[in-house]
Scaffold this active site. Structure first.
Site, PDB file in Angstrom:
ATOM      1  CB  ALA A 203      70.915 -47.861  22.889  1.00 36.54           C
TER       2      ALA A 203
ATOM      3  CB  VAL B 275      65.683 -50.995  24.852  1.00 37.61           C
ATOM      4  CG1 VAL B 275      64.834 -49.812  24.414  1.00 37.61           C
ATOM      5  CG2 VAL B 275      66.150 -51.812  23.656  1.00 37.61           C
ATOM      6  CE  LYS B 276      69.891 -44.707  30.337  1.00 39.22           C
ATOM      7  NZ  LYS B 276      70.865 -43.630  30.167  1.00 39.22           N
ATOM      8  CB  CYS B 277      61.819 -47.314  28.284  1.00 39.24           C
ATOM      9  SG  CYS B 277      61.938 -48.500  26.931  1.00 39.24           S
TER      10      CYS B 277
END
Ligand code: E4P
Length: 219
Positions: A56, A82-84
């Site tokens: 996400a 967590v996509k950064c």
């Protein structure tokens, strides 16, 4: 090799995961924007359907905002990753999230040095985008080969996820290289299992079987 689905569409995920061979999901803001339900509801539903990692993406561009969003996204389910984005602020966020025990997928990778920075920052997954490189006339799969070699040279543990896949050839090449993960659009995923010779071969076997049954019954 792990197969992830590259979609935020719950129906596609439900259909593909019925086979029990979907290892994870990647979403991004563009994919979520195509769906009518609120993002959080969709992510909750996806995490309940799939046991593996569900990526996400944050939408902040400063590390404080990304960390805040990342911590909040991680509350959805234990399998959230967590996509950064692969920018300085994104890598700062990856390091902080890692200290919290939150896994990150560093997205929008287009070069080997970027992939090295992501691994050094502690990314759980690196996402090089092969299709978008192909689109500008650069061989996307060469980047995967190079990252694989460099990560092996230094025993980086970051998993290589081949992103922006457009066709089965990308998946085949990713497997030949030994990439950890391919994230695949649902349409391409469905096509991977199909072969016209399998269908026509099965039809022939069944027809021969039926004919033999008829002959047997007539004798
Ligand atoms: C996956 O994590 C990426 O968001 C996705 O593969 C991007 O694909 P696209 O280049 O087809 O948008």
């Amino acid at each position: 090799m792990k197969f992830f689905l590259d979609t935020a569409n719950v129906d596609e995920i439900r259909e593909a995961s019925a086979l029990g061979l979907v290892d994870g999901i990647t979403t991004n803001p563009s994919l979520l924007a195509k769906e009518p339900a609120p993002d959080r509801e969709i992510l909750e539903e996806i995490c309940a359907l799939v046991e593996g990692p569900v990526s996400a993406e944050v939408v902040s561009t400063d590390s404080e905002g990304m960390v805040r969003e990342g911590r909040d996204l991680a509350k959805i389910a234990p399998n959230i990753v967590v996509k950064c984005p692969l920018i300085v602020e994104g890598l700062k966020a990856v390091r902080i999230l890692k200290q919290d025990g939150i896994r990150s997928n560093v997205t929008l990778c287009f070069s080997v040095p970027q992939a090295i920075f992501a691994a050094k920052a502690g990314a759980y997954i690196i996402s090089p985008f092969v299709g978008r490189l192909d689109d500008i006339g650069v061989d996307g799969m060469s980047l995967i080969r190079d990252i694989q070699q460099v990560y092996r040279n230094y025993a980086f543990e970051t998993e290589i996820l081949v992103a922006s896949i457009r066709n089965p050839l990308h998946v085949i090449e990713a497997a030949r290289i030994g990439a950890d993960i391919a994230t695949i659009p649902a349409k391409v995923y469905k096509g991977l299992l199909k072969h016209p010779l399998t269908d026509s071969g099965l039809e022939r076997f069944l027809e021969d079987y039926r004919n033999a049954q008829k002959v047997g019954a007539a004798v």
